[in-house]
Design a protein around this motif. Structure first.
Motif, PDB file in Angstrom:
ATOM      1  N   CYS A 126       0.901  -1.228   0.171  1.00 13.56           N
ATOM      2  CA  CYS A 126       0.029  -0.008  -0.079  1.00 13.56           C
ATOM      3  C   CYS A 126       0.953   1.304   0.012  1.00 13.56           C
ATOM      4  CB  CYS A 126      -0.952  -0.101   0.985  1.00 13.56           C
ATOM      5  SG  CYS A 126      -1.906  -1.352   1.380  1.00 13.56           S
ATOM      6  N   ASP A 127       2.057   1.357   0.671  1.00 17.53           N
ATOM      7  CA  ASP A 127       2.821   2.671   0.520  1.00 17.53           C
ATOM      8  C   ASP A 127       3.524   2.882  -0.545  1.00 17.53           C
ATOM      9  OD1 ASP A 127       4.724   0.426   1.208  1.00 17.53           O
ATOM     10  OD2 ASP A 127       5.814   1.933   2.362  1.00 17.53           O
TER      11      ASP A 127
ATOM     12  N   ARG B  19       0.279   9.847   4.444  1.00 18.81           N
ATOM     13  CA  ARG B  19       1.839  10.175   4.707  1.00 18.81           C
ATOM     14  C   ARG B  19       1.731  11.608   4.685  1.00 18.81           C
ATOM     15  NH1 ARG B  19       1.921   8.126  -0.843  1.00 18.81           N
ATOM     16  NH2 ARG B  19       2.534   6.062  -0.646  1.00 18.81           N
TER      17      ARG B  19
ATOM     18  N   ALA C 248       2.697  -2.495   9.793  1.00 19.29           N
ATOM     19  CA  ALA C 248       2.858  -0.980   9.679  1.00 19.29           C
ATOM     20  C   ALA C 248       3.423  -0.420  10.599  1.00 19.29           C
ATOM     21  CB  ALA C 248       1.281  -0.268   9.632  1.00 19.29           C
ATOM     22  N   GLY C 249       3.584   0.897  10.521  1.00 22.91           N
ATOM     23  CA  GLY C 249       4.647   1.498  11.549  1.00 22.91           C
ATOM     24  C   GLY C 249       5.989   1.841  11.039  1.00 22.91           C
TER      25      GLY C 249
ATOM     26  N   PRO D 113      -6.726  -1.081  15.965  1.00 22.22           N
ATOM     27  CA  PRO D 113      -6.510   0.006  15.121  1.00 22.22           C
ATOM     28  C   PRO D 113      -5.048   0.023  14.574  1.00 22.22           C
ATOM     29  CG  PRO D 113      -6.024   0.500  17.410  1.00 22.22           C
ATOM     30  CD  PRO D 113      -6.783  -0.870  17.268  1.00 22.22           C
TER      31      PRO D 113
ATOM     32  N   ILE E 187       2.454  -4.092  14.121  1.00 24.13           N
ATOM     33  CA  ILE E 187       3.068  -2.535  14.118  1.00 24.13           C
ATOM     34  C   ILE E 187       4.571  -2.448  14.634  1.00 24.13           C
ATOM     35  CG2 ILE E 187       2.825  -0.185  15.133  1.00 24.13           C
ATOM     36  CD1 ILE E 187       0.267  -1.200  13.736  1.00 24.13           C
TER      37      ILE E 187
ATOM     38  N   PHE F 202      -5.557  -4.008   8.722  1.00 25.56           N
ATOM     39  CA  PHE F 202      -6.497  -3.887   7.757  1.00 25.56           C
ATOM     40  C   PHE F 202      -6.702  -5.093   6.793  1.00 25.56           C
ATOM     41  CE2 PHE F 202      -2.957  -2.743   4.868  1.00 25.56           C
ATOM     42  CZ  PHE F 202      -2.133  -2.519   5.766  1.00 25.56           C
TER      43      PHE F 202
ATOM     44  N   THR G 117       5.528  -1.360   4.223  1.00 29.23           N
ATOM     45  CA  THR G 117       4.155  -1.494   4.927  1.00 29.23           C
ATOM     46  C   THR G 117       3.191  -2.017   3.989  1.00 29.23           C
ATOM     47  OG1 THR G 117       3.667   0.794   4.456  1.00 29.23           O
ATOM     48  CG2 THR G 117       4.096   0.362   6.570  1.00 29.23           C
TER      49      THR G 117
ATOM     50  N   CYS H  80      -3.764   2.093   6.844  1.00 32.46           N
ATOM     51  CA  CYS H  80      -2.613   2.250   7.811  1.00 32.46           C
ATOM     52  C   CYS H  80      -1.160   2.176   7.213  1.00 32.46           C
ATOM     53  CB  CYS H  80      -2.505   1.097   8.660  1.00 32.46           C
ATOM     54  SG  CYS H  80      -4.039   0.397   9.232  1.00 32.46           S
ATOM     55  N   GLY H  81      -1.300   1.759   5.869  1.00 35.33           N
ATOM     56  CA  GLY H  81      -0.188   1.718   5.051  1.00 35.33           C
ATOM     57  C   GLY H  81       0.328   2.864   4.665  1.00 35.33           C
ATOM     58  N   LEU H  82      -0.440   3.999   4.904  1.00 37.28           N
ATOM     59  CA  LEU H  82      -0.216   5.402   4.358  1.00 37.28           C
ATOM     60  C   LEU H  82      -0.089   6.445   5.521  1.00 37.28           C
ATOM     61  CD1 LEU H  82      -2.812   5.968   1.344  1.00 37.28           C
ATOM     62  CD2 LEU H  82      -0.316   5.154   1.261  1.00 37.28           C
TER      63      LEU H  82
ATOM     64  N   PHE I   4      -0.377   5.129  25.028  1.00 39.70           N
ATOM     65  CA  PHE I   4      -1.774   5.286  23.992  1.00 39.70           C
ATOM     66  C   PHE I   4      -2.478   4.069  23.955  1.00 39.70           C
ATOM     67  CE2 PHE I   4      -2.456   3.126  19.561  1.00 39.70           C
ATOM     68  CZ  PHE I   4      -2.852   4.334  19.186  1.00 39.70           C
TER      69      PHE I   4
ATOM     70  N   TYR J 101      -0.310   6.640  15.060  1.00 44.48           N
ATOM     71  CA  TYR J 101       0.158   7.092  16.333  1.00 44.48           C
ATOM     72  C   TYR J 101       1.792   7.197  16.289  1.00 44.48           C
ATOM     73  CZ  TYR J 101       1.166   8.613  20.918  1.00 44.48           C
ATOM     74  OH  TYR J 101       1.618   9.384  22.195  1.00 44.48           O
ATOM     75  N   VAL J 102       2.213   5.878  15.802  1.00 49.46           N
ATOM     76  CA  VAL J 102       3.514   5.537  15.807  1.00 49.46           C
ATOM     77  C   VAL J 102       4.209   6.302  14.552  1.00 49.46           C
ATOM     78  CG1 VAL J 102       5.127   3.690  15.064  1.00 49.46           C
ATOM     79  CG2 VAL J 102       3.169   3.233  16.571  1.00 49.46           C
ATOM     80  N   LYS J 103       3.620   6.878  13.614  1.00 48.24           N
ATOM     81  CA  LYS J 103       4.226   7.513  12.767  1.00 48.24           C
ATOM     82  C   LYS J 103       3.864   8.971  12.698  1.00 48.24           C
ATOM     83  CE  LYS J 103       5.074   5.344   8.678  1.00 48.24           C
ATOM     84  NZ  LYS J 103       6.588   5.165   8.265  1.00 48.24           N
TER      85      LYS J 103
ATOM     86  N   LEU K 125      -5.996   8.250  15.046  1.00 51.23           N
ATOM     87  CA  LEU K 125      -5.135   8.068  15.968  1.00 51.23           C
ATOM     88  C   LEU K 125      -5.198   6.541  16.259  1.00 51.23           C
ATOM     89  CD1 LEU K 125      -5.464  10.765  18.975  1.00 51.23           C
ATOM     90  CD2 LEU K 125      -3.902  10.703  16.954  1.00 51.23           C
ATOM     91  N   GLY K 126      -4.952   5.729  15.221  1.00 52.92           N
ATOM     92  CA  GLY K 126      -4.890   4.043  15.258  1.00 52.92           C
ATOM     93  C   GLY K 126      -3.243   4.060  15.617  1.00 52.92           C
ATOM     94  N   THR K 127      -3.028   2.943  15.878  1.00 55.37           N
ATOM     95  CA  THR K 127      -1.547   2.374  16.233  1.00 55.37           C
ATOM     96  C   THR K 127      -0.792   2.946  15.162  1.00 55.37           C
ATOM     97  OG1 THR K 127      -2.694   0.732  17.456  1.00 55.37           O
ATOM     98  CG2 THR K 127      -0.267   0.816  17.514  1.00 55.37           C
ATOM     99  N   ALA K 128      -0.845   2.520  13.868  1.00 53.86           N
ATOM    100  CA  ALA K 128       0.130   2.832  12.927  1.00 53.86           C
ATOM    101  C   ALA K 128       0.395   4.334  12.698  1.00 53.86           C
ATOM    102  CB  ALA K 128      -0.343   2.297  11.590  1.00 53.86           C
TER     103      ALA K 128
END
Ligand SMILES: Cc1cc2nc3c(=O)[nH]c(=O)nc-3n(C[C@H](O)[C@H](O)[C@H](O)COP(=O)(O)O)c2cc1C
Ligand code: SF4
Ligand code: SF4
Ligand code: FES
Ligand code: FES
Lengths: 597, 175
Positions: free
Chosen positions: A52-53, B153, A357-358, A200, A431, A203, A363, B138-140, A445, B99-101, B94-97
């Motif tokens: 996706c990214d 992004r 992700a993360g 969260p 993540i 996906f 990702t 989340c990938g973005l 969080f 938030y981390v980013k 404000l999901g985890t992915a």
């Protein structure tokens, strides 16, 4: 389809849609028309391809050339160079993050090469809006087989034999659920799909709903036949409008083909599926809450037993499974349980889809055999950590799970191994966090999340998570006190013991897990008022390194409070009493002379 | 804001209002079906933008459920609101992915630019700032949505430019 010499798969998954793949596809179609190739090159809009990214992405077959990060002009160039002149457009290829080599074909990318796709077998390959494409890949053959050749008991036995376990979190054997629902007394029964995807940062289910909705429909119909239900429901979260749209379209098509509705395949089996859209409550992913929500009520969990198999939606026996669980059903029916048993580990069979992700280079979505190591997932498939940073931890199981650290990189990921190290499989969200991530803040969080989402029915969950969040917030703000860690632990155990549903029972896990693996970080925050990762603003100190500073004076101009002083061409200093820790100077410094500790 | 619910002309006003006609149709379509309340509230909120008291009363009567239950459902689910909202709903993930980013920094910038706190609507009625928990892109990460548009992004620097598109569109639309 034989008359086309080339097929182009253009991803129209949610990620790529937001990177504007629609404009890329329009340009592609338009250019094909203009150069007269529209009859020779077929463009197929697919669901999420997984990367996706890198979107918008496309894959050109038969060669399998993978193009990434496309703009409409890039698409036109591909038509003119690749399709007309047979020259691959190298600047649009993927560059492997470690070796920096250009990779031409999708199947040569580590990201795809190491995957084993069962649940995602069609996602990113077919156009989800065209039922014929699904049918062309053995679609509805499993339903046909079941209805024409197998008794209800035979279907259930096959699923039991496959040892398929629920992919929604707990890993309960799916075949047993089918059997319980089948055996539960009652004429009226239901089949429900949990597509609430509450973790969260995950996906997987979204991608299946959007990329291959018919696999879910077919599997639910098979389940309906096996347990004796006439009606199914898919409970989708409201945040997924595209999933609702594609699923609705697929349901219409299935009905018009006689694959849903009365007397399917001319048998006396009748089955249909309705969609229910959630309304933004995480707890509704919990099965009893979800069933109550389908009934149109406040989605509060209720005690189990009775389990849904006995008393589910509208009080009737109900089979409830996750999207990915259903996505495994048709292949098991078609290829047999023995085939499925050949994949995975001793106790966890088949594959698992992970949403990575993360802080990670690639990702996206990957499906790997159970037992693949965390190292393979993060470093080989995921391409490692960006900007040369170090891997610190990976969270699995979302807000109910825990973290895995460098010492766990070689564990073979399955239900048992993750549980053993204090985390859990969860639904497949993974993540990745790099060295700059503060684990105390991550725990804060997650507690913020669970406190927000607690339905409030149980006092330990409602008040306990609030108290834990207060303490964690204090610690990250530099106001932690001796004894806070012990208080957190005591609260954690009280919440786990006194909560009715999985939300409360697992809410303290991220704290317990980070306390276990990163206790020293908590202690540094509390005792030394220091954030080792350099993340917690209140604990940071901005300092100028006199060795690196050239005295250019740029930082003095951006500092909004005038905290920086110094003579031209001489090292500058930051007055920590005045500094508000906005970070503006660090960003501005052309020589990276300012750091935060 | 709820003039239509008070005074004696409310019926006359409602009769002229297309939205109430739509609501009547929705209720008629679902009445008698089990589990109809949540789908009906979804549709009603689409039509009105929020769920004012008089709409709640009509839904309760139309579906024959107690008003207290309608209210209970609305307060339970975070996507239902009985307050009017801005023309564009901004949902910062404000999901985890995300938030981390670094979503927290984007949120701070949004607060600054829109000039309101979470859950509030800007004075001009254009934007309502809300937090979402993962939209599945989340990938973005980090991601925000404005109405049906998704932006990925993100950096704090992007925020002003994106908001400006909506502000300009609004100005041009009115001109
Ligand atoms: C708070 C909470 C949230 C949950 N959220 C989800 C979810 O979003 N999706 C899901 O499939 N299962 C979720 N579950 C697990 C479900 O309760 C249930 O076990 C699962 O859907 C069963 O399907 P499976 O057997 O196919 O895994 C959640 C559980 C809890 C306690
Ligand atoms: S544990 Fe928490 S979320 Fe679950 S029922 Fe109790 S209060 Fe609600
Ligand atoms: S911007 Fe950097 S190099 Fe210039 S004065 Fe400040 S710290 Fe020194
Ligand atoms: S959405 Fe296009 S690759 Fe995932
Ligand atoms: S965590 Fe933000 S889109 Fe998933």
């Amino acid at each position: 389809m034989a008359e086309y010499r080339t097929h182009v798969l253009v991803c129209a998954g949610a990620g790529c849609v937001s990177s504007n793949c629609k404009a890329v596809e329009a340009a592609l179609q338009d250019e094909l028309e203009q150069v007269g190739l529209a009859e020779e090159v077929k463009v197929v809009e697919t669901g999420c391809i997984g990367t996706c990214d890198l979107g918008p992405v496309m894959v050109v077959y038969p060669e399998g050339v993978f193009y990434q990060k496309l703009t409409p002009d890039d698409a036109r160039e591909i038509v003119n160079e690749h399709f007309l002149k047979g020259r691959i457009v190298r600047r649009l290829l993927y560059k492997a993050p470690q070796s920096e080599e250009l990779v031409e074909r999708a199947e040569d990318m580590d990201f795809f090469r190491r995957q084993y796709r069962i649940a995602l077998r069609n996602t990113g390959v077919i156009n989800p809006e065209v039922i014929e494409e699904y049918i062309a890949r053995d679609g509805y053959a499993a339903l046909g087989k079941v209805l024409s050749e197998m008794s209800q008991e035979q279907v259930i036995d096959e699923i039991k034999k496959s040892c398929l376990r629920g992919r929604g979190g707990a890993g309960f054997p799916t075949g047993l659920k089918w059997e319980f629902t089948y055996k539960a007394p009652g004429e009226e029964k239901y089949v429900v799909c949990n597509a609430d995807e509450g973790d969260p940062g995950a996906f997987m289910d979204r991608s299946i709903l959007e990329g291959d909705p018919h696999t879910l429909i077919e599997a639910m119909a098979i389940a309906g036949y096996a347990v004796g239900a006439r009606q199914g429901f898919v409970y989708v979260r409201a945040e997924y409008p595209l999933a609702v749209e594609r699923l609705s379209m697929a349901l219409e098509q299935a009905r018009s083909y006689g694959l849903l509705g009365e007397n399917i395949f001319g048998t006396d089996f009748s089955f249909d599926i309705g969609i229910r859209v959630g309304a933004g409550a995480f707890v509704c992913g919990e099965e009893t809450a979800l069933l109550t929500s389908i009934e149109g009520k406040r989605g509060e969990p209720r005690p189990r037993p009775p389990f849904p198999a006995v008393k589910g939606v509208f009080g009737k026996p109900t089979l409830l499974s996750n999207v990915e669980t259903y996505a495994n059903i048709c292949p098991i029916i078609l290829h047999g349980a023995d085939w499925f048993l050949g994949i995975g580990t001793e106790k966890s069979k088949g594959t698992k889809v992970f949403a990575i992700a993360g802080d990670i280079n690639n990702t996206g979505l990957v499906e790997v055999p159970m037992g693949t190591t965390l190292r393979e997932i993060v470093f080989e498939i995921g391409g490692g950590i960006p900007h040369g940073k170090r891997f610190k931890a990976a969270q699995t199981g979302g807000p109910s799970g825990g973290c895995l650290t460098t010492e766990h990189l070689d564990i073979h990921v399955d239900y048992e191994s993750l549980k053993q190290v204090g985390s859990m499989m969860g639904s497949g969200g993974l993540i990745v966090m790099d060295e700059d991530t503060c684990m105390v803040d991550i725990a804060r969080f997650f507690l913020d999340f669970t406190r927000d989402e607690s339905c409030g029915k149980c006092t330990p969950c409602r008040i306990g998570t609030t108290r834990m969040l207060e303490i964690l917030t204090r610690i990250t703000e530099g106001k932690g006190e001796e004894g806070d860690i012990e208080k957190l632990e005591a609260l954690a155990h009280a919440i786990k013991a006194g909560s009715l549903c999985g939300l409360g029972q697992s809410a303290p896990n991220p704290v317990l897990s980070t306390l276990h693996y990163f206790r020293d970080e908590y202690e540094a925050h509390i005792r030394e008022k220091r954030c080792p990762a350099g993340h917690c603003i209140a604990l940071l100190k901005f300092v100028v390194d006199p060795e690196l500073c050239r005295g250019c004076g740029l930082c003095t101009k951006v500092c909004p409070v005038g905290a920086i002083s110094g003579k031209r061409r001489e090292p500058h200093q930051i007055d920590t009493d005045l500094c508000t820790k906005c970070g503006a100077c660090q960003e501005k410094c052309p020589f990276d002379a300012i750091s935060r500790h | 804001m709820e003039a239509a619910t008070r005074g004696c002309q409310c019926h006359a006003l409602r009769a002229q209002d297309e939205r109430y006609k739509r609501l009547g149709e929705i209720i008629a379509q679902y009445a008698g079906q089990p589990g109809a309340l949540i789908p009906v509230l979804h549709h009603a909120q689409e039509v009105f933008g929020y769920l004012p008291h008089d709409v709640q009363v009509l839904v309760a009567e139309g579906l024959d459920v107690p008003l207290s239950e309608v209210d209970g459902v609305i307060t339970f689910y975070s996507l239902f609101t009985s307050e009017p909202r801005g023309k564009y709903k901004i949902g910062i993930c404000l999901g985890t992915a995300c938030y981390v980013k670094g979503a927290a920094a984007v949120l701070e910038e949004l607060k600054k630019q829109v000039g309101v706190d979470i859950g509030k609507t800007s004075a001009d009625g254009l934007f309502t700032l809300e937090v979402t928990r993962c939209v599945g892109a989340c990938g973005l990460a980090p991601v925000m949505t404005i109405g049906d548009d998704v932006y990925g992004r993100l950096t704090p620097e992007d925020v002003a430019g994106i908001l400006d598109k909506y502000i300009q569109a609004e100005k041009n639309g009115k001109a």
